[in-house]
Design an enzyme around this catalytic site. Structure first.
Site, mmCIF file in Angstrom:
data_model
loop_
_atom_site.group_PDB
_atom_site.id
_atom_site.type_symbol
_atom_site.label_atom_id
_atom_site.label_comp_id
_atom_site.label_asym_id
_atom_site.label_seq_id
_atom_site.Cartn_x
_atom_site.Cartn_y
_atom_site.Cartn_z
ATOM 1 N N GLU A 89 0.831 -1.198 0.000
ATOM 2 C CA GLU A 89 0.000 0.000 0.000
ATOM 3 C C GLU A 89 0.864 1.245 0.000
ATOM 4 O OE1 GLU A 89 -3.877 -1.455 2.388
ATOM 5 O OE2 GLU A 89 -2.209 -0.882 3.655
ATOM 6 N N CYS A 102 3.892 8.561 0.308
ATOM 7 C CA CYS A 102 4.454 7.709 1.350
ATOM 8 C C CYS A 102 4.681 6.336 0.719
ATOM 9 C CB CYS A 102 3.445 7.640 2.488
ATOM 10 S SG CYS A 102 3.921 6.577 3.843
ATOM 11 N N CYS A 109 6.894 -6.307 7.826
ATOM 12 C CA CYS A 109 7.952 -5.655 8.603
ATOM 13 C C CYS A 109 8.301 -6.595 9.748
ATOM 14 C CB CYS A 109 7.421 -4.342 9.172
ATOM 15 S SG CYS A 109 8.632 -3.397 10.126
ATOM 16 N N CYS A 113 6.575 -3.448 16.188
ATOM 17 C CA CYS A 113 6.065 -2.394 17.079
ATOM 18 C C CYS A 113 4.608 -2.708 17.425
ATOM 19 C CB CYS A 113 6.165 -1.028 16.403
ATOM 20 S SG CYS A 113 7.862 -0.551 16.017
ATOM 21 N N CYS A 116 1.490 -0.848 15.702
ATOM 22 C CA CYS A 116 1.490 -0.677 14.245
ATOM 23 C C CYS A 116 0.928 -1.908 13.558
ATOM 24 C CB CYS A 116 2.918 -0.422 13.781
ATOM 25 S SG CYS A 116 3.070 -0.211 12.008
ATOM 26 N N CYS A 335 -0.878 6.683 9.365
ATOM 27 C CA CYS A 335 0.303 6.003 9.888
ATOM 28 C C CYS A 335 -0.073 4.779 10.703
ATOM 29 C CB CYS A 335 1.091 6.912 10.811
ATOM 30 S SG CYS A 335 1.706 8.350 10.015
#
Ligand code: SAH
Length: 346
Positions: A89, A102, A109, A113, A116, A335
């Site tokens: 995305e 972005c 990932c 975190c 997230c 975010c």
């Protein structure tokens, strides 16, 4: 998957073409058109037999936009399909000065975190430099831009993935994005956000690049940070700060500290005071971001008043503070809301 022509720096493309017995100007022609979102067959000034021999060894397309969602605030979210079927995305934000894109640097990932959504499935794979630059190429073309009249004015490596965990490809990407034969971005218009991989920050500082560095800071001490960011086991806050100071001396770029405000975790007045003391002697900006709630965890955002109070304390220490407008919330484009998706889950 074949290697992509889009992953080649201008110099490497030149080498490939010279080996094929082509004249020097051919690299300029091909590089520029690739970065204008053209495939080889659409390049009318390239001989057919060259197209055929390049296609034997290289791909000329890395990804396609398969869906565009538009938020009420005008932010657009792209779903891109990569050649191997993975979906990533990207988010396009419209500011007064132009469009900021972005981009993602990895599928998934591995930083984990807690707040997230991007890391929920772990890391699937790194993106190639071609796949990173292609996000900008297709978005620019989507907006009607070209290499000579760029519509995407800024690129932020803040999509899914940890860019410094894919260091080599990200550096190649920067080289390609700033090449004058292509999109010709200035280093000032590229920002990289990291959760703080200290050794890689030093490498980036020494690499000769001068992009903007953003640190996902999110806590005033290691104890709090370790509750929300597993990476803090490997890298301590003081080491991150020293790396940032080094980055500043090498590049003269002011560091941006991103700080998500999470209710009851890192947003008290004491936390603000601790943070202020930690960074008051640095040339930096703190960007306070209210948490975007994601359904996969229970973290809660803060009241606007809490953020105001936090900002006031930082400002009383003469620290520059901005609060980020959250764009694209209603399309899960804000975010931490980006996540990997497969088409069949859509
Ligand atoms: N891995 C890099 C790049 C991702 S950038 C990094 O950590 O910086 C994405 C930014 O969004 C980071 O600052 C990240 O901390 C922030 N973010 C992640 N989840 C969020 C959430 N739920 N709400 C608000 N911001 C979030």
């Amino acid at each position: 998957m074949k290697e992509s022509l889009l992953s080649l720096t201008f110099e490497k493309l030149q080498e490939v073409l010279i080996k094929l017995g082509q004249p020097k100007y051919r690299a300029e022609q091909i590089f520029n058109q690739l970065h204008n979102n053209k495939i080889l067959e659409q390049m009318s000034n390239i001989p057919k037999d060259l197209v055929t021999s390049l296609k034997e060894n290289y791909d000329d397309v890395c990804l396609q936009i398969i869906k565009v969602q538009e938020s009420k605030d005008g932010t657009k979210k792209f779903l891109y399909r990569l050649n191997d079927g993975n979906i990533i995305e990207g988010v396009l934000m419209n500011y007064k000065f132009g469009y900021t894109l972005c981009v993602s640097s990895q599928v998934g990932c591995r930083m984990g975190c807690k707040f997230c959504a991007s890391g929920i499935d772990g890391l699937v794979r790194n993106l190639t430099s071609g796949e990173i630059i292609s996000q900008a190429i297709v978005a620019n073309s989507f907006l009607g831009g070209t290499t000579f009249d760029r519509k995407v004015t800024n690129i932020v490596l803040m999509g899914s993935g940890e860019p410094l965990d894919n260091y080599d490809n990200v550096l190649e990407f920067i080289k390609i994005a700033t090449d004058k034969h292509g999109l010709n971005y200035s280093q000032r218009n590229i920002s990289l956000s990291t959760c703080g991989l200290v050794d890689k920050i030093y490498m980036l500082a020494k690499s000769g690049n001068q992009i903007n560095l953003c640190i996902s800071f999110h806590a005033p001490n290691d104890e709090i940070r370790s509750k929300i960011m597993p990476v803090s086991k490997a890298y301590k806050i003081n080491d991150i700060i020293n790396a940032c100071k080094y980055y500043f001396t090498k590049t003269n770029r002011r560091i941006l500290f991103e700080y998500i405000m999470i209710d009851g975790i890192n947003s008290s007045k004491e936390d603000a005071l601790m943070l202020a003391k930690l960074i008051s002697n640095m040339n930096c900006i703190v960007n306070l971001i209210n948490l975007n709630e994601v359904k996969e965890n229970n973290f809660k955002k803060c009241e606007p008043e809490t953020i105001d109070n936090f900002a006031k304390i930082l400002k009383s220490y003469k620290i520059n503070v901005t609060t980020r407008r959250s764009l694209g919330n209603d399309i899960d484009g804000a975010c931490g809301q980006l996540r990997r998706r497969f088409i069949n889950k859509e």
